[in-house]
Scaffold this motif. Structure first.
Motif, PDB file in Angstrom:
ATOM      1  N   LEU A 259     -32.786  40.731  44.483  1.00  0.00           N
ATOM      2  CA  LEU A 259     -33.369  39.707  43.476  1.00  0.00           C
ATOM      3  C   LEU A 259     -32.621  38.311  43.659  1.00  0.00           C
ATOM      4  N   THR A 260     -33.347  37.487  43.719  1.00  0.00           N
ATOM      5  CA  THR A 260     -32.784  36.025  43.690  1.00  0.00           C
ATOM      6  C   THR A 260     -32.478  35.647  42.287  1.00  0.00           C
ATOM      7  N   VAL A 261     -31.455  35.073  41.904  1.00  0.00           N
ATOM      8  CA  VAL A 261     -31.284  34.613  40.391  1.00  0.00           C
ATOM      9  C   VAL A 261     -30.885  33.511  40.519  1.00  0.00           C
ATOM     10  N   ALA A 262     -30.790  32.729  39.106  1.00  0.00           N
ATOM     11  CA  ALA A 262     -30.454  31.320  38.938  1.00  0.00           C
ATOM     12  C   ALA A 262     -28.951  31.033  39.091  1.00  0.00           C
ATOM     13  N   ASP A 263     -28.129  32.274  38.577  1.00  0.00           N
ATOM     14  CA  ASP A 263     -26.717  32.130  38.417  1.00  0.00           C
ATOM     15  C   ASP A 263     -25.834  32.340  39.864  1.00  0.00           C
ATOM     16  N   THR A 264     -24.838  31.730  40.018  1.00  0.00           N
ATOM     17  CA  THR A 264     -24.163  31.965  41.114  1.00  0.00           C
ATOM     18  C   THR A 264     -22.916  33.166  40.692  1.00  0.00           C
ATOM     19  N   VAL A 265     -23.075  34.246  41.228  1.00  0.00           N
ATOM     20  CA  VAL A 265     -22.299  35.366  41.056  1.00  0.00           C
ATOM     21  C   VAL A 265     -21.743  35.983  42.204  1.00  0.00           C
ATOM     22  N   HIS A 266     -20.608  36.748  42.312  1.00  0.00           N
ATOM     23  CA  HIS A 266     -20.253  37.502  43.595  1.00  0.00           C
ATOM     24  C   HIS A 266     -19.651  38.773  43.074  1.00  0.00           C
ATOM     25  N   GLY A 267     -19.770  39.835  43.836  1.00  0.00           N
ATOM     26  CA  GLY A 267     -19.260  41.135  43.367  1.00  0.00           C
ATOM     27  C   GLY A 267     -20.090  41.931  42.695  1.00  0.00           C
ATOM     28  N   ASP A 268     -19.562  42.858  41.938  1.00  0.00           N
ATOM     29  CA  ASP A 268     -19.849  43.581  40.968  1.00  0.00           C
ATOM     30  C   ASP A 268     -20.589  42.826  39.792  1.00  0.00           C
TER      31      ASP A 268
END
Length: 352
Positions: A259-268
């Motif tokens: 999924l493409t998401v609005a937020d920037t997240v890395h990892g679990d």
């Protein structure tokens, strides 16, 4: 605010262990929520002195009332606690006045003082015209108010409410919830509200503690929990689809779906979005949002003014659509559709 309640509630049984830390400040209302069997009632009974601890402690206003390591246990009637049980447990042979006076009498007040205190509390809860009524002549809402007055008449440091609105019909529940909110706002002590109803908790509680399988899985104010659920139970409670995957910037991999998401997240990471954000199409949409996948309908049910559609596929998802859209799509169990969610409709946040 100083903590009125400082407790670690450990209760061990053959197939279940409760281990929950609870702190409640003066004037604070904490809502304890969880699915059936999570340990909510066990926690309330332990605080009330109806269930001895296996380990841990219960301290109220700096005084230990239960501490197994010191072989200290205070019986229920000796604790500075008031309880409103789910079924109210009013004495059927006593009038409303004498039901409320029972608590002060047990705490050492003489009969005249106890009855005067009871009359004052019945006036405060709007039942001054029902002092001579017995429980069988009271409505559900009136019985709940007598039970609340009885609990508050002992001026408890800790007020325990066990599903206090569950026995009421929808209309009575609405009015009684508003009344209860007013009385809890005036209560100077700590309050623990045990409920399975998220609306009761959101309206009445300052802070929520969610337990599952005898453990705290999430706690915080309503805004924090509704924005970032951390378990499937909490997600269902606040009406969101929730998934756990591996994030790399603006994408989150969930099993076989990215999924493409609005937020920037890395990892679990967790990804959450409301059922209303899920659009359904009979065929793969042209110029579609990046998040599209084939799905199979497994169920349909009314949900407010819309239809709640349950879908399986790369992920299990709930979608809310209008009856008109459902008619155009010719929806039914077993039918194939395409699901789509815009990245802007998603919330992604670290799972750690």
């Amino acid at each position: 605010m100083a903590d009125v309640v400082d407790a670690r509630l450990v209760v061990r049984r053959a197939a279940f262990e409760l281990d929950v830390v609870l702190r409640i400040a003066a004037g604070e209302v904490v809502g304890l929520l969880g699915p059936n069997g999570a340990g909510k009632s066990t926690a309330l009974r332990a605080l009330a002195g109806l269930q001895p601890l296996s380990d841990g402690h219960v301290t109220i206003d700096g005084t230990d009332v239960d501490r197994p390591d010191r072989r200290l246990w205070t019986p229920a009637e000796k604790r500075p606690i008031g309880v409103v049980f789910q079924d109210y447990l009013l004495f059927p042979h006593l009038t409303a006045l004498d039901n409320v006076a029972f608590g002060p009498r047990r705490h050492g007040a003489d009969r005249r003082t106890a009855r005067r205190t009871a009359a004052e509390w019945l006036t405060r809860v709007g039942l001054e015209d029902h002092v001579t009524a017995r429980p069988r002549h009271l409505s559900g809402g009136q019985a709940q108010r007598v039970a609340l007055a009885r609990a508050l008449a002992v001026r408890p440091h800790l007020l325990l409410l066990d599903e206090p609105l569950a026995a009421l019909d929808a209309r009575t529940r609405l009015d009684t919830r508003a009344e209860l909110h007013r009385h809890l706002a005036e209560h100077p002590g700590a309050t623990l509200l045990v409920t399975h109803d998220p609306l009761d908790a959101l309206v009445l509680a300052d802070r929520l503690v969610i337990i599952e399988d005898g453990r705290v899985v999430q706690e915080g104010d309503a805004a924090t929990i509704t924005a970032r659920p951390r378990t499937d139970y909490v997600a269902r409670l606040v009406g969101l689809n929730l998934y756990r995957g591996t994030a790399d910037g603006h994408t989150v991999r969930i099993d076989d779906l990215t999924l493409t998401v609005a937020d920037t997240v890395h990892g679990d990471a967790f990804v959450a979005f409301p059922p209303a954000a899920v659009a359904l199409h009979r065929s793969r949409p042209d110029g579609s949002p990046r998040n599209t996948w084939p799905a199979t309908i497994t169920g349909l049910q009314r949900h407010g003014d819309n239809l709640r559609v349950q879908l399986t596929g790369p992920i299990t998802v709930a979608a809310d659509i209008t009856p008109g859209a459902a008619t155009q799509l010719d929806l039914g169990p077993g039918h194939q559709v395409w699901a789509a969610v815009k990245a802007a409709e998603t919330r992604a946040y670290p799972a750690g």
